[in-house]
Each structure stands twice: as structure tokens, then as C-alpha cells.
Scaffold this motif. Structure first.
Motif, PDB file in Angstrom:
ATOM      1  N   LEU A  28       0.293  -1.032  -0.265  1.00 32.36           N
ATOM      2  CA  LEU A  28       0.060  -0.017  -0.043  1.00 32.36           C
ATOM      3  C   LEU A  28       1.030   1.560  -0.016  1.00 32.36           C
ATOM      4  N   MET A  29       2.226   1.333   1.232  1.00 35.71           N
ATOM      5  CA  MET A  29       2.751   2.223   0.877  1.00 35.71           C
ATOM      6  C   MET A  29       3.647   2.856  -0.520  1.00 35.71           C
ATOM      7  N   LEU A  30       3.827   1.922  -0.894  1.00 31.56           N
ATOM      8  CA  LEU A  30       4.791   1.595  -2.770  1.00 31.56           C
ATOM      9  C   LEU A  30       3.390   2.486  -3.392  1.00 31.56           C
ATOM     10  N   THR A  31       2.676   1.761  -3.123  1.00 29.22           N
ATOM     11  CA  THR A  31       1.558   2.075  -4.474  1.00 29.22           C
ATOM     12  C   THR A  31       1.478   3.584  -4.214  1.00 29.22           C
ATOM     13  N   VAL A  32       1.266   4.157  -2.787  1.00 25.57           N
ATOM     14  CA  VAL A  32       1.102   5.655  -2.942  1.00 25.57           C
ATOM     15  C   VAL A  32       2.253   6.079  -3.124  1.00 25.57           C
ATOM     16  N   LEU A  33       3.097   5.615  -3.421  1.00 23.25           N
ATOM     17  CA  LEU A  33       3.769   6.201  -3.203  1.00 23.25           C
ATOM     18  C   LEU A  33       4.224   6.784  -4.841  1.00 23.25           C
ATOM     19  N   VAL A  34       4.116   5.666  -6.311  1.00 27.62           N
ATOM     20  CA  VAL A  34       4.122   5.688  -6.980  1.00 27.62           C
ATOM     21  C   VAL A  34       3.144   6.103  -7.845  1.00 27.62           C
ATOM     22  N   THR A  35       2.100   6.068  -7.799  1.00 32.66           N
ATOM     23  CA  THR A  35       0.941   6.889  -8.242  1.00 32.66           C
ATOM     24  C   THR A  35       0.104   7.955  -7.931  1.00 32.66           C
ATOM     25  N   GLY A  36       0.482   8.332  -6.554  1.00 30.23           N
ATOM     26  CA  GLY A  36       0.573   9.793  -5.908  1.00 30.23           C
ATOM     27  C   GLY A  36      -0.777  10.157  -5.345  1.00 30.23           C
ATOM     28  N   ILE A  37      -1.275   8.499  -4.786  1.00 36.41           N
ATOM     29  CA  ILE A  37      -2.667   9.018  -4.732  1.00 36.41           C
ATOM     30  C   ILE A  37      -2.443   9.394  -2.407  1.00 36.41           C
ATOM     31  N   SER A  38      -3.989  10.296  -2.709  1.00 35.95           N
ATOM     32  CA  SER A  38      -3.352  10.726  -1.307  1.00 35.95           C
ATOM     33  C   SER A  38      -4.345   9.902  -0.116  1.00 35.95           C
ATOM     34  N   ALA A  39      -3.041   8.673   0.644  1.00 36.03           N
ATOM     35  CA  ALA A  39      -3.575   8.289   1.686  1.00 36.03           C
ATOM     36  C   ALA A  39      -2.026   7.504   2.401  1.00 36.03           C
ATOM     37  N   GLY A  40      -1.995   7.697   3.126  1.00 37.31           N
ATOM     38  CA  GLY A  40      -1.283   7.267   4.333  1.00 37.31           C
ATOM     39  C   GLY A  40      -0.098   8.323   4.861  1.00 37.31           C
ATOM     40  N   GLU A  41       0.500   8.425   5.331  1.00 33.55           N
ATOM     41  CA  GLU A  41       1.620   9.775   6.227  1.00 33.55           C
ATOM     42  C   GLU A  41       2.429  10.073   5.601  1.00 33.55           C
ATOM     43  N   GLY A  42       3.010   9.266   4.223  1.00 32.48           N
ATOM     44  CA  GLY A  42       4.240   9.566   3.774  1.00 32.48           C
ATOM     45  C   GLY A  42       5.067   8.987   2.679  1.00 32.48           C
ATOM     46  N   ALA A  43       6.181   8.726   2.568  1.00 31.89           N
ATOM     47  CA  ALA A  43       7.368   8.233   2.283  1.00 31.89           C
ATOM     48  C   ALA A  43       7.542   7.014   3.228  1.00 31.89           C
ATOM     49  N   GLY A  44       7.971   6.504   3.326  1.00 27.84           N
ATOM     50  CA  GLY A  44       8.227   5.064   3.688  1.00 27.84           C
ATOM     51  C   GLY A  44       7.584   4.050   4.946  1.00 27.84           C
ATOM     52  N   VAL A  45       6.346   5.641   4.782  1.00 25.53           N
ATOM     53  CA  VAL A  45       5.658   4.658   6.359  1.00 25.53           C
ATOM     54  C   VAL A  45       4.656   4.103   5.849  1.00 25.53           C
ATOM     55  N   MET A  46       4.422   2.573   6.539  1.00 27.07           N
ATOM     56  CA  MET A  46       3.461   1.858   6.349  1.00 27.07           C
ATOM     57  C   MET A  46       2.431   2.168   6.647  1.00 27.07           C
ATOM     58  N   PHE A  47       1.723   1.422   5.671  1.00 25.87           N
ATOM     59  CA  PHE A  47      -0.009   1.612   6.395  1.00 25.87           C
ATOM     60  C   PHE A  47      -1.057   0.948   6.473  1.00 25.87           C
ATOM     61  N   GLU A  48      -2.437   0.410   6.570  1.00 28.91           N
ATOM     62  CA  GLU A  48      -3.397  -0.174   6.338  1.00 28.91           C
ATOM     63  C   GLU A  48      -4.009   0.713   7.022  1.00 28.91           C
ATOM     64  N   LEU A  49      -5.597  -0.027   5.516  1.00 24.06           N
ATOM     65  CA  LEU A  49      -6.918   0.404   5.858  1.00 24.06           C
ATOM     66  C   LEU A  49      -7.691  -0.034   6.417  1.00 24.06           C
ATOM     67  N   ASP A  50      -9.149   0.942   7.377  1.00 23.99           N
ATOM     68  CA  ASP A  50      -9.750  -0.370   8.339  1.00 23.99           C
ATOM     69  C   ASP A  50     -11.258  -0.459   7.060  1.00 23.99           C
ATOM     70  N   SER A  51     -10.666  -0.233   5.880  1.00 22.11           N
ATOM     71  CA  SER A  51     -12.230  -0.524   4.849  1.00 22.11           C
ATOM     72  C   SER A  51     -10.771  -1.731   4.001  1.00 22.11           C
ATOM     73  N   VAL A  52     -12.406  -2.296   3.649  1.00 25.14           N
ATOM     74  CA  VAL A  52     -11.411  -3.664   2.724  1.00 25.14           C
ATOM     75  C   VAL A  52     -11.633  -2.841   1.337  1.00 25.14           C
ATOM     76  N   ASN A  53     -13.057  -2.033   0.751  1.00 26.39           N
ATOM     77  CA  ASN A  53     -13.370  -1.697   0.121  1.00 26.39           C
ATOM     78  C   ASN A  53     -12.462   0.251  -0.790  1.00 26.39           C
ATOM     79  N   ALA A  54     -11.722   0.045   0.349  1.00 30.62           N
ATOM     80  CA  ALA A  54     -10.233   1.378   0.165  1.00 30.62           C
ATOM     81  C   ALA A  54      -9.367   1.115  -0.330  1.00 30.62           C
ATOM     82  N   THR A  55      -9.751  -0.280   0.449  1.00 35.02           N
ATOM     83  CA  THR A  55      -7.882  -1.317   0.226  1.00 35.02           C
ATOM     84  C   THR A  55      -7.977  -1.470  -1.032  1.00 35.02           C
ATOM     85  N   GLY A  56      -9.263  -2.391  -1.846  1.00 36.33           N
ATOM     86  CA  GLY A  56      -9.626  -2.503  -2.394  1.00 36.33           C
ATOM     87  C   GLY A  56      -9.545  -1.786  -3.916  1.00 36.33           C
ATOM     88  N   ASP A  57      -9.431   0.083  -3.593  1.00 34.13           N
ATOM     89  CA  ASP A  57     -10.236   1.056  -4.484  1.00 34.13           C
ATOM     90  C   ASP A  57      -8.710   1.779  -5.118  1.00 34.13           C
TER      91      ASP A  57
END
Length: 471
Positions: A375-404
Motif C-alpha cells: 500500500l505504501m509503495l502503491t501510494v508512492l508511485v501513483t501519487g494517491i492521497s493516502a497514508g502518512e508519507g514516503a516510507g510510512v507503512m499503513f493499512e486501511l480499516d475499510s476493505v473497499n478503500a484498500t481495493g480502490d
């Protein structure tokens, strides 16, 4: 007639006494009487013992039967895994809330208050600490449930029946029947499964069990399998059947792992590890009530905490590496983005992508951090607004949001299926690799056990991708 027989026996006894000596004669007679006494003890039972034996025999006729043995075995294993997964959800969520949502922000605030440089703050808290926190939150609850349940089955006397049921299959594949027990232990943790191979006396067959134990889907990989199956496989059917479809997909992957275990054991026993299959006398112990407190101690101290500590030791540097490659730049690109771009072509051939391959490389120390890293690397290369910054691993509570997020990263059903296959068929985690070396004392066999699964993973995912695209 009876008197004549007795006289003959007395005469024979006196003759033996004269020929072999009094002392040896007495020892011989004592041995005969001891054997007779043992035969009587084994043959004659009190009424309560007879009832116990009859009950054991009735249970065994069902548990070890050709008709019911395997269905019951799979049902019990599925029940243990279900209890582990469902039972671990709540404590895992509590630990995640404590370590990730409470302690992590507190440490970040403390770093700001003491004037810690941003790079040291990120390296220690966003890198090292987060990796360790993820491993504890995801790994500890399942192990604390699975290992006691496994030990209870062992104490009750069921696991020897599992070995009895699978003995013929393992023998046909050139492996040892006791590998059934080490395989079952591997579903909790592959490192613990490797240690459990000590029960196999034959060095050749023990080595086969060690090399193939990684095909047991350990608890570090179950969350990945369940999440991906829920997002992509469950979406293929109506909502009322999505849970069943997801569960069936995950169980199918686990059964496929068992099939690969038999296949690779068969191949090894006929090539580099040739030899005769050893025989062993499998004693089916009587059923008995498990020793609860000893089980808790053995499971939590001797298994869970030792394995968890090793995982933490290896996860800490992994978190540091993940943060560094995400924040150190070569030109206009971070090392992580450069690696992803370099591996995208190879990932496409496998039905995967560069993000997944990089995530599995940096997450070798612990399977538990694969999804947060993806998830962190996907946000890093796509520029999606999620997570807390480069190198900060994260997970989402919502399965649908993760799928998006995953779909925005280019994921398709093929990507999901091949990730599930690659999650099964890839190199062991660092804890297991270290344990393999400790048990074998061989660099060669440690390398074989580490490289063989990932080669199979590349072959299988490549074939699935090409067949998928062909049709």
C-alpha cells in the motif's frame, strides 16, 4: 497322563540346570516368568480399562478410517485455522490500535518536542518502530491461539492419528510419515515447523521435511490471502456468497501448498536426496485429557515468544530499509520508485507488478508487513492521497478503500490470483531461513530451501499469466 507330562518337564528342567548351570537356569526361568507376566498384563484388563479401550477403538475406527479419516482431518484443521483467524481479529485490532494509533503518534510528538532531525525521526519511528509494531500486532495473536490449539490436539492424542492417516501418502512421495506433524505445525509458523522436524530420525527425510515446510501456509501469509480473496474473488459472486467464495479460494491455496509439498518431496527423494523410505512403528497413544497449564506454558513460552522474538529481530532492519529506499533519491526518483520501474517488466511477465516484487524483496524478514508495504509503495508511485508519507507503512480499516488503492495501482483479477499463488510459493521469511541454517548447519541446504520455492513461484505465476492472456 498329566503326571507323566509333569515328570517329563521336571526332568527337562533338571537336565537344563545340569547343562547350563544354576545361575543361568534361574535367570532364564525368571525371564520366562517376566514375559508371561507381561503377556497377562497386556491381555487381561479390569472392567474400567476395557471400557476405555473399547471407546478408544471406536473413536479410532472413525478417525483413522479410509472413508472418514481425511474429511475429519481437513475439517479439524479448517476449524483450528478458522478459530485462529477469527479469534485473532479482536486482539490484533487492539494491538494495532495501541501500537500504531496511540504509541506511534506519541513517539512522533516526542521526537518533535526533543528536536529530533526529520531523517532520524523517520528512520527510527516510521521505519524501525512501525515494522516491529506491525509484526507484533499481526503475528502475536494468531500464534498465541494456534500453538495452544495445536498442542492440545497433540496432548489429546489426535496428531499421531493424523500421521497415521498421511503415512502412506508421504511414504509414496519418498518422505517420512511424521512429516504430517511438521507440516501441520508449519501452518502456525514455518520456523516452528522446521524445528519440529527433529522428531524425524532419518537425516535424509528430515532434510526433505525442512525444505518443503515452506509450502505450509503460515499465519503471516493468511491475512494477505484473506484480504486479496475478499477484495477480488469475493467480488465475482453475489454479496451473499462472497464470504464463501473468498474462504474457498484461500482453502484452495492451502491445499495447493500441500500438493506442492508432496510433489517436491517426491522429486527430491528421486534426485538429490535419493534413498530408501524408512519405516517406523507408530504407536497410537490412548486418548487423554490435555494438560491445560503445561500446554499454555509450552505454547506461549517455548514456541510463540521465541519465534516472535526472532521475527522482531529481523523485522527491525527491514523497516529501516523500507524507509531508506523510499526517502533516498537517485536523481528525481527514490530508490524504491527506481526499483519498481526496473522490475515492472518482469512483474508483468508473472502477472504481477514491480510494487509487489519490491514489497516481497524488502519484506523477506517478515510476511506480516507485505500488505502495508504494498500500500505504501502503491501510494508512492501513483501519487494517491493516502497514508502518512514516503516510507510510512499503513493499512486501511475499510476493505473497499484498500481495493480502490490496489485497483488504482493497476491491479486486476489476474494480479490478485497470482499474488495469492506467489504468497504461497516464495522464499521463506528471514526467521525461517535462520532456523533452517540452525537446524541443518549447512549453507548449501539453506540456500536450496530458500531459492527452490521462489523458483517454483516464478514458474507457476508465469504459466498462469500466459494462459490467462491467451484466453
Amino acid at each position: 497322563m498329566k503326571n507323566k507330562n509333569i515328570e517329563d518337564l521336571i526332568a527337562l528342567s533338571n537336565d537344563l540346570r545340569w547343562k547350563i548351570g544354576d545361575e543361568f537356569h534361574d535367570n532364564l526361568a525368571e525371564g520366562i516368568y517376566a514375559d508371561a507376566s507381561e503377556i497377562v498384563r497386556d491381555s487381561v484388563h479390569r472392567s474400567d480399562q476395557k471400557k476405555s479401550l473399547r471407546l478408544d477403538a471406536k473413536i479410532d475406527r472413525i478417525i483413522t478410517s479410509k472413508v472418514w479419516g481425511f474429511p475429519l482431518m481437513f475439517f479439524i484443521l479448517a476449524l483450528v485455522l478458522w478459530m485462529t483467524i477469527v479469534g485473532a481479529n479482536y486482539p490484533s485490532a487492539m494491538l494495532a490500535e495501541l501500537l500504531l494509533d496511540t504509541v506511534h503518534p506519541f513517539l512522533k510528538g516526542l521526537a518533535i518536542n526533543v528536536g529530533m532531525p526529520w531523517w532520524l525521526d523517520g528512520f527510527l519511528i516510521d521505519g524501525v518502530y512501525l515494522a516491529v509494531a506491525w509484526v507484533i500486532a499481526v503475528m502475536l495473536p494468531p500464534m498465541a491461539i494456534f500453538f495452544p490449539l495445536f498442542t492440545l490436539l497433540e496432548d489429546f492424542g489426535y496428531l499421531p492419528r493424523v500421521a497415521f492417516n498421511l503415512d502412506n501418502l508421504f511414504k509414496r512421495s519418498g518422505a517420512h510419515g511424521k512429516q504430517a506433524l511438521t507440516m501441520s505445525m508449519g501452518f502456525g509458523c514455518n520456523a516452528a515447523g522446521v524445528v519440529a522436524t527433529r522428531i524425524i530420525d532419518s537425516p535424509r527425510e528430515r532434510l526433505i521435511a525442512i525444505i518443503t515446510n515452506n509450502f505450509s501456509l503460515c499465519n503471516g501469509r493468511w491475512p494477505t490471502q484473506i484480504l486479496i480473496a475478499t477484495i477480488f474473488v469475493g467480488a465475482l459472486v453475489p454479496a451473499s456468497f462472497s464470504g464463501l467464495a473468498s474462504l474457498s479460494a484461500v482453502i484452495g491455496i492451502a491445499v495447493l501448498g500441500i500438493a506442492f509439498m508432496f510433489l517436491v518431496s517426491w522429486a527430491l527423494s528421486r534426485t538429490v536426496l535419493k534413498g530408501e523410505v524408512s519405516t517406523f512403528n507408530l504407536e497410537l497413544p490412548p486418548y487423554r485429557p490435555p494438560r491445560f497449564w503445561k500446554t499454555i506454558y509450552t505454547s506461549l513460552i517455548d514456541r510463540t515468544m521465541i519465534v516472535l522474538w526472532r521475527a522482531i529481530v529481523f523485522a527491525a532492519p527491514a523497516g529501516a530499509v523500507i524507509w531508506l529506499i523510499s526517502n533516498i533519491h537517485i536523481g528525481d526518483m527514490s530508490i524504491a520508485a527506481w526499483l519498481i520501474d526496473s522490475l515492472d517488466g518482469f512483474g508483468f511477465l508473472l502477472g504481477l507488478n514491480g510494487v509487489i516484487l519490491v514489497a516481497y524483496i524488502v519484506a523477506i524478514p517478515a510476511n506480516e508487513i507485505v500488505i502495508p508495504t504494498i500500500l505504501m509503495l502503491t501510494v508512492l508511485v501513483t501519487g494517491i492521497s493516502a497514508g502518512e508519507g514516503a516510507g510510512v507503512m499503513f493499512e486501511l480499516d475499510s476493505v473497499n478503500a484498500t481495493g480502490d488503492i490496489l485497483r488504482a495501482g493497476g491491479w486486476t483479477l489476474l494480479t490478485a490470483i497470482n499474488l495469492m499463488l506467489f504468497s504461497l510459493l516464495h522464499n521463506p521469511c528471514s526467521t525461517t531461513i535462520y532456523t533452517i541454517y540452525k537446524e541443518t548447519k549447512s549453507v548449501k541446504w539453506t540456500v536450496v530451501a530458500s531459492i527452490l520455492p521462489v523458483i517454483l513461484g516464478f514458474i507457476v505465476t508465469f504459466l498462469v499469466a500466459q494462459i490467462w492472456r491467451l484466453f
